[in-house]
Write an enzyme that holds these catalytic residues in place. Structure first.
Site, PDB file in Angstrom:
ATOM      1  N   LYS A 128       0.797  -1.297   0.038  1.00  0.00           N
ATOM      2  CA  LYS A 128      -0.022  -0.023   0.004  1.00  0.00           C
ATOM      3  C   LYS A 128       0.776   1.205  -0.049  1.00  0.00           C
ATOM      4  O   LYS A 128       1.887   1.197   0.422  1.00  0.00           O
ATOM      5  CB  LYS A 128      -0.870  -0.101   1.321  1.00  0.00           C
ATOM      6  CG  LYS A 128      -1.567   1.306   1.438  1.00  0.00           C
ATOM      7  CD  LYS A 128      -2.714   1.282   2.355  1.00  0.00           C
ATOM      8  CE  LYS A 128      -2.437   1.746   3.741  1.00  0.00           C
ATOM      9  NZ  LYS A 128      -1.930   3.057   3.679  1.00  0.00           N
ATOM     10  N   GLU A 130       0.585   5.602   0.219  1.00  0.00           N
ATOM     11  CA  GLU A 130       0.056   6.860   0.449  1.00  0.00           C
ATOM     12  C   GLU A 130       0.268   7.850  -0.458  1.00  0.00           C
ATOM     13  O   GLU A 130       1.185   7.889  -1.076  1.00  0.00           O
ATOM     14  CB  GLU A 130       0.203   7.696   1.607  1.00  0.00           C
ATOM     15  CG  GLU A 130      -0.257   6.686   2.955  1.00  0.00           C
ATOM     16  CD  GLU A 130       0.084   7.680   4.086  1.00  0.00           C
ATOM     17  OE1 GLU A 130       0.432   8.985   3.876  1.00  0.00           O
ATOM     18  OE2 GLU A 130      -0.102   7.043   5.513  1.00  0.00           O
ATOM     19  N   GLU A 206      -9.319   7.605   3.734  1.00  0.00           N
ATOM     20  CA  GLU A 206      -9.392   8.059   5.205  1.00  0.00           C
ATOM     21  C   GLU A 206      -9.809   9.437   5.387  1.00  0.00           C
ATOM     22  O   GLU A 206      -9.509  10.491   4.710  1.00  0.00           O
ATOM     23  CB  GLU A 206      -7.844   7.875   5.685  1.00  0.00           C
ATOM     24  CG  GLU A 206      -7.861   8.088   7.066  1.00  0.00           C
ATOM     25  CD  GLU A 206      -6.456   7.765   7.683  1.00  0.00           C
ATOM     26  OE1 GLU A 206      -5.428   6.978   7.178  1.00  0.00           O
ATOM     27  OE2 GLU A 206      -6.231   8.134   8.819  1.00  0.00           O
TER      28      GLU A 206
HETATM   29  O1  KIV Z   1      -0.839   2.453   8.446  1.00  0.00           O
HETATM   30  C1  KIV Z   1      -2.113   2.420   8.866  1.00  0.00           C
HETATM   31  O2  KIV Z   1      -2.544   1.604   9.877  1.00  0.00           O
HETATM   32  C2  KIV Z   1      -2.939   2.973   7.740  1.00  0.00           C
HETATM   33  C3  KIV Z   1      -4.507   2.592   8.002  1.00  0.00           C
HETATM   34  C4  KIV Z   1      -5.161   3.445   8.902  1.00  0.00           C
HETATM   35  C5  KIV Z   1      -5.350   2.506   6.982  1.00  0.00           C
HETATM   36  O3  KIV Z   1      -2.501   3.351   6.676  1.00  0.00           O
END
Ligand code: KIV
Length: 315
Positions: A128, A130, A206
């Site tokens: 993932k 950002e 988010e």
């Molecule tokens: O790092 C994390 O825990 C996240 C979640 C809040 C989606 O990105």
């Protein structure tokens, strides 16, 4: 010493490992997707047993388990170590490694390299990152989308993350809800659609107003996992420590506590301390025994006043 961890060879209850096509199926069937963060072997085992679909080894580990003030300081090495432990405890959920700040902003090559580390060193299924528009992790939006595209092109499944992107909290002016006016809502929508076009298999929203999410959802073909984004998303994610009450930092409005585990843990350790100080622990049931004859021989050998040479008795 503790007992060796038991790692089930097959997923419990005959459940099949969650795949990316399965997530798309859940979306098309309107069945909610459950994601939770996990950061180590026991939290992964809890997520496994609870039957969640997705585990995110989130960079929130920086605060929840490593004690940093924000997600910014955590390194790729630290994240890979945590992700490996999670993998050892999780068999059914899809495990996603969160790219920490500084592990992908530099270049597309750096982004691919860091993502490969998650797959090769920690056996993650996906990563993932950002991503957001002008205030996102990589200030130039086309650059920012190029990072996601290049990881996808390397054959690695990517989950996007829009709205409040905590790695950019300084640029965003703090941990603020995103999309509270028309311009910002357009920004969130544009980020999400660009990540969808870049080939992300799912996207986290988010801290976005529920009504804004609902409007954007009409254009989303890939599963959207919400955290503070209302109920219209395809799934929800919460931070393990927040939902279980294991962490006492600031908790945002969107957190619901489903348990008070920290209190239980403190009570347990306090009871242990009291029993040790009161000489009530350990009891005979916690002690090992020795054959009485062997004990008697040992007493003779060690009796005060006898010359001591252990070598006489050791093989
Ligand atoms: O790092 C994390 O825990 C996240 C979640 C809040 C989606 O990105």
């Amino acid at each position: 010493m503790s007992t060796a961890p038991r790692r089930p060879d097959a997923p419990p209850d005959g459940r099949k490992p969650v795949t990316i096509p399965h997530l798309a199926e859940l979306k098309s069937q309107g069945r909610p997707i459950v994601m939770v963060t996990a950061y180590d072997f026991p939290s992964a085992q809890v997520a496994e047993e609870a039957g969640v679909d997705l585990i995110l080894v989130g960079d929130t580990a920086a605060m929840t388990v490593l004690g940093y003030d924000s997600t910014v300081p955590v390194s790729m090495d630290e994240m890979v170590m945590l992700a490996s432990a999670v993998r050892r405890g999780a068999h059914t959920p899809l495990v996603i490694g969160d790219l920490p700040f500084g592990s992908y902003q530099g270049s597309n090559e750096q982004a691919v390299h860091s993502s490969i580390r998650y797959l090769k060193e920690a056996d993650c299924d996906a990563v993932k990152l950002e991503m957001a528009g002008v205030s996102g992790a990589v200030a130039d939006k086309s650059e920012s989308i190029a990072r996601a595209r290049s990881i996808v092109a390397a054959g690695i499944p990517v989950m996007g993350h829009v709205g409040l992107t905590p790695q950019s909290h300084s640029a965003l002016g703090g941990y603020r809800t995103q999309g509270r006016n028309m311009q910002q809502a357009v920004q969130v929508a544009d980020d999400a659609l660009a990540l969808q076009d870049a080939g992300c298999f799912a996207i986290v929203f988010e801290a976005v107003p529920a009504a804004v999410t609902e409007v954007i959802m009409e254009r989303m073909r890939v599963p959207v996992i919400g955290i503070g984004a209302g109920a219209s998303t395809d799934g929800q994610v919460l931070v393990f420590h927040d939902l279980l009450g294991l962490y006492e930092g600031r908790t945002p409005r969107f957190v619901k506590r489903f348990a008070d585990v920290k209190r239980e843990m403190v009570e347990g350790v306090r009871a242990y301390a009291e029993e040790v100080r009161g000489r009530r622990f350990p009891g005979v049931e916690h002690a090992y025994s020795i054959d009485p004859e062997e004990l008697e021989r040992f007493r003779e050998v060690i009796a005060p006043g006898k010359p001591w040479d252990a070598a006489d008795f050791m093989g």
